[in-house]
Design an enzyme around this catalytic site. Structure first.
Site, short mmCIF file in Angstrom:
data_model
loop_
_atom_site.label_atom_id
_atom_site.label_comp_id
_atom_site.label_asym_id
_atom_site.label_seq_id
_atom_site.Cartn_x
_atom_site.Cartn_y
_atom_site.Cartn_z
N ASP A 45 0.88 -1.16 0.00
CA ASP A 45 0.00 0.00 0.00
C ASP A 45 0.92 1.22 0.00
O ASP A 45 2.09 1.14 0.37
CB ASP A 45 -0.96 0.01 1.19
CG ASP A 45 -2.15 0.93 0.92
OD1 ASP A 45 -2.07 1.78 -0.01
OD2 ASP A 45 -3.18 0.84 1.63
C1 BGC Z 1 -4.98 3.28 -0.14
C2 BGC Z 1 -5.02 2.24 -1.23
C3 BGC Z 1 -4.82 2.89 -2.57
C4 BGC Z 1 -3.49 3.64 -2.56
C5 BGC Z 1 -3.18 4.34 -3.86
C6 BGC Z 1 -3.75 4.17 -0.24
O1 BGC Z 1 -3.89 5.28 0.59
O2 BGC Z 1 -5.02 2.64 1.12
O3 BGC Z 1 -6.24 1.54 -1.20
O4 BGC Z 1 -4.88 1.95 -3.59
O5 BGC Z 1 -3.55 4.62 -1.54
O6 BGC Z 1 -3.99 5.43 -4.07
#
Ligand code: BGC
Length: 744
Positions: free
Chosen positions: A243
């Site tokens: 993540d």
């Molecule tokens: C989120 C993810 C997301 C990623 C990219 C993170 O803050 O938890 O679900 O895919 O950002 O935007």
């Protein structure tokens, strides 16, 4: 047209091996961390392209600048807005899950993406989790059976699904740091099965490591999770992507199956798997073999996506904003709407009998696609309920809209995306440091949260003052209408990434307004758009209650068709709607939304497993949802074969006057289990479409695994011999048929 090519695994592995040998250390490092906010590094010399990722679950997110969280401001990145996973799950329809996956995959490919950061399949442990709207269900079986076809639908477009967030990412408070203490049985029975199915049955090409810690270790550098479970036990050979900002320690991330580090800040060379890792390799502290393993996993995914290798020319090109996508989205939205209550046949309304319709409530006129966090979408269009109603009724019916309650304006700033600021504190502590200053990070986060809550408190006063007049206006308007529809609920100021809800109540004093409305109009139809359960203290007084999750660009059309009976509602709750938050397992044990650490004390007993065990009646139970017709269940047979499967069959008959669909649910209830087990658990279901008066036979098979529990000592699932009650229900409380299966 899709050219189906079968990938020869042996040849693929050979080619991958050859490529790995040709790559220099710098090239390999470039491949395993972000080179822009959403792309990995390419190796042009060898024809290895960048991996282009994009959010997310409800459609393909708009473009950002490559190194800043500022929208690129393009006019070519509007897309189809799909129903959220919570809406999709309410359909209990694997075929629609496949269709939605297919639409998302096609749109992602159409926009030139390789990996779509979806689906979100975390288990809904607590109704206040800010991201529940992005997730499917509280039940692992339901989540698993919908995730699998969704992933297959995505990937048939030569786009990888990146299944998130692995694992147990069940709260947003302190999401980057929170440590979740979970026992193995709970992990294996509740929080892992949907991911296991995603990998083993769905064939997911990639998976996203979650932000949180499990038992002391961050998921993105958690050997037990990524090596032990994901790779060794489940045999996953795809790519693990972090993540954004989920990697904390260089050596740990290097030495486990974390293949691609993505993050939120633009100093890409300082990412843990960039220069800091290079230093460790050069000092001999991390073996280069570790990097090779990551590169192999990424190349394998790229090969499968036909980004590299001999099938490159047959890669699909996708398509976005095509009419078929909108049709599939409408169908899913229609099936996702849940009729919670319908006394005196209040619904459907007869459009012919209405001259004046009064619509009350801010969610009637609100569009939601542009909020929620990384799930935000620049939708090609979004039909709100009010527009849906007006489009349905046409110009001869007077539709009067009144706001009903006050919602403080939140001007959207386009300069800086929330994602940059929400993770800003990562920046101070991340660069080049081996271990981050967790205390500092907590403090920053906490400060932000305190400010947010203080603002909400201030807003409450403003709301209260403004509501007096708005309530009076709404009540007045309701009095002389032929029909009154209230459309309230939540919005992405509550259902959102980055924080949890502070309670389970309807915001903006909606409860008070509903009470007042029901005093003058008993027949007011109370409807909601929202992403997670709310308390409905007035529910006994209302005759009709309808719930819609964020159901995509066609929400309003689906809504109107259900209200006027052109579509017979068939959605059912994929999560419990408790009467009060305090009734929930986490409401009782206080182990949700805490900073620092939480203990999943309730173990298996949350959601309906908790309500069953404690004999608490929720407002609306798991699996509940009404129809404009009625169904009768009968002719139950079951056969347990020694050491084999249990075969069930029963009939469902539509006993009303309208065509409709019923979701028949199969629960198993062990009669004398050798260990403590939930009263009952969902193990199968079938959605049956029936014309009026018709009946159909449903045949289902339960496997040994469906009867099994996880034995921590054996570290395996085992199923006790003995008697199990097999319960067939229209919901988890409305059990229509019972039988006993004896396992030898
Ligand atoms: C989120 C993810 C997301 C990623 C990219 C993170 O803050 O938890 O679900 O895919 O950002 O935007």
């Amino acid at each position: 047209m899709r050219k189906d090519v079968k990938i020869d695994t042996k040849k693929m592995e050979k080619e991958i091996e050859k490529t790995v040998r040709k790559l220099t250390l710098d090239e390999k490092l470039a491949m395993i961390h972000g080179a822009t906010l959403f792309q990995s590094g390419a190796v042009e010399r060898l024809g290895i392209p960048a991996i282009i990722t994009s959010d997310g679950p409800m459609g393909v997110r708009a473009e950002f600048m490559s190194d800043r969280w500022i929208p690129a401001g393009n006019n070519d990145d509007m897309v189809s807005y799909l129903p959220s996973n919570s809406a999709l799950a309410s359909t209990w329809n694997p075929k629609l899950a496949h269709d939605m996956g297919h639409v998302l995959g096609a749109e992602a490919r159409g926009r030139g993406k390789d990996v779509i950061l979806a689906p979100g399949i975390n288990i809904k442990r607590d109704p206040k989790c800010g991201r529940n709207f992005e997730y499917m269900s509280e039940d692992p079986k339901l989540a698993a059976t919908l995730a699998v076809p969704f992933i297959q639908g995505v990937q048939e477009n030569d786009v990888a699904a990146c299944v998130k967030h692995f694992a147990a990412n069940c709260q947003e408070t302190d999401r980057l740091m929170v440590d979740e203490e979970i026992d193995d049985r709970t992990l294996y029975e509740i929080y892992l099965p949907a991911f296991k199915a995603a990998v083993q049955e769905g064939g997911a090409y990639s998976i996203m490591g979650a932000y949180n810690k499990i038992n002391g270790y961050h998921c993105c550098e958690n050997k037990m999770l990524l090596d032990g479970i994901l790779r060794m036990e489940w045999g996953f050979d795809g790519a693990v992507i972090s993540d954004w900002g989920g990697v904390h320690k260089t050596k740990e991330a290097a030495e486990c199956s974390m293949d691609l580090e993505m993050s939120v800040f633009p100093d890409f060379d300082d990412y843990k798997l960039a220069n800091p890792l290079k230093e460790l390799v050069e000092k001999g502290e991390v073996s280069e073999d570790r990097i090779d393993a990551k590169v192999r996993n990424l190349l394998r995914m790229m090969y499968r996506l036909k980004m590299i290798g001999k099938h490159k020319d047959s890669r699909q090109s996708g398509a976005y904003n095509v009419p078929e996508h909108r049709e599939a989205i409408l169908k899913t939205a229609e099936e996702s709407i849940i009729l919670l209550k319908n006394e005196n046949k209040t619904l459907p309304l007869d459009a012919k009998k209405i001259k004046k319709l009064v619509v009350i409530g801010q969610n009637a006129a609100k569009v939601h696609s542009d909020g929620g966090g990384s799930a935000e979408i620049k939708s090609l269009y979004e039909i709100c309920p009010l527009m849906g109603l007006k489009m349905y009724l046409g110009g001869n019916v007077q539709v009067e809209y009144v706001k009903g309650y006050y919602v403080p304006e939140k001007p959207k700033t386009f300069e800086q995306n929330w994602q940059a600021t929400s993770l800003d504190d990562l920046k101070d502590t991340n660069v080049g440091q081996a271990v981050r200053d967790e205390a500092h990070e907590h403090e920053n986060h906490r400060k932000g949260e305190e400010e947010r809550l203080a603002k909400l408190e201030k807003e409450k006063v403003e709301i209260h003052e403004k509501n007096r007049q708005l309530f009076a206006q709404a009540v007045e308007a309701a009095k002389d209408a032929d029909a009154v529809i209230f459309v309230g609920g939540l919005n992405h100021d509550f259902d959102s990434e980055g924080f949890d809800r502070s309670d389970m109540k309807l915001p903006y004093e909606q409860d008070l307004l509903i009470e007042e409305l029901l005093k003058v109009r008993k027949d007011a139809i109370i409807t909601f758009v929202g992403g997670s359960p709310v308390e409905m203290p007035w529910r006994d007084k209302a005759q009709a209650i309808l719930w819609s999750y964020y159901a995509g660009m066609e929400t309003g059309n689906a809504f109107a068709k259900v209200i006027f009976g052109e579509v017979n509602p068939s959605g059912k709750l994929a999560e419990t709607f408790p009467a009060r938050y305090e009734d929930c397992a986490t409401g009782k044990n206080g182990q949700f939304g805490k900073w620092g650490a939480i203990k999943l004390e309730e173990g298996l007993y949350y959601g309906y497993r908790h309500f069953d065990r404690q004999r608490i009646t929720p407002a609306f139970c798991f699996g509940h949802g009404l129809s404009y017709t009625t169904f009768e269940y009968g002719n139950f047979t079951l056969k347990a074969e020694k050491g084999k499967n249990v075969k069930l069959s029963f009939t469902v008959k539509n006993t009303g006057k309208k065509a409709g669909a019923e979701i028949a649910q199969v629960y198993i209830a062990p009669i004398s289990p050798s260990v403590d087990r939930p009263v009952k658990e969902l193990k199968a279901y079938a959605k049956v479409e029936l014309a009026a008066g018709k009946s159909k036979k449903v045949s289902l098979t339960l496997t040994q695994q469906d009867f099994a529990y996880f034995d921590e000592h054996l570290h395996d699932f085992i199923s006790d011999a003995g008697d199990y009650e097999i319960l067939i229900g229209a919901s988890c409380e409305d059990i229509r048929l019972k039988g006993i299966a004896t396992l030898a």
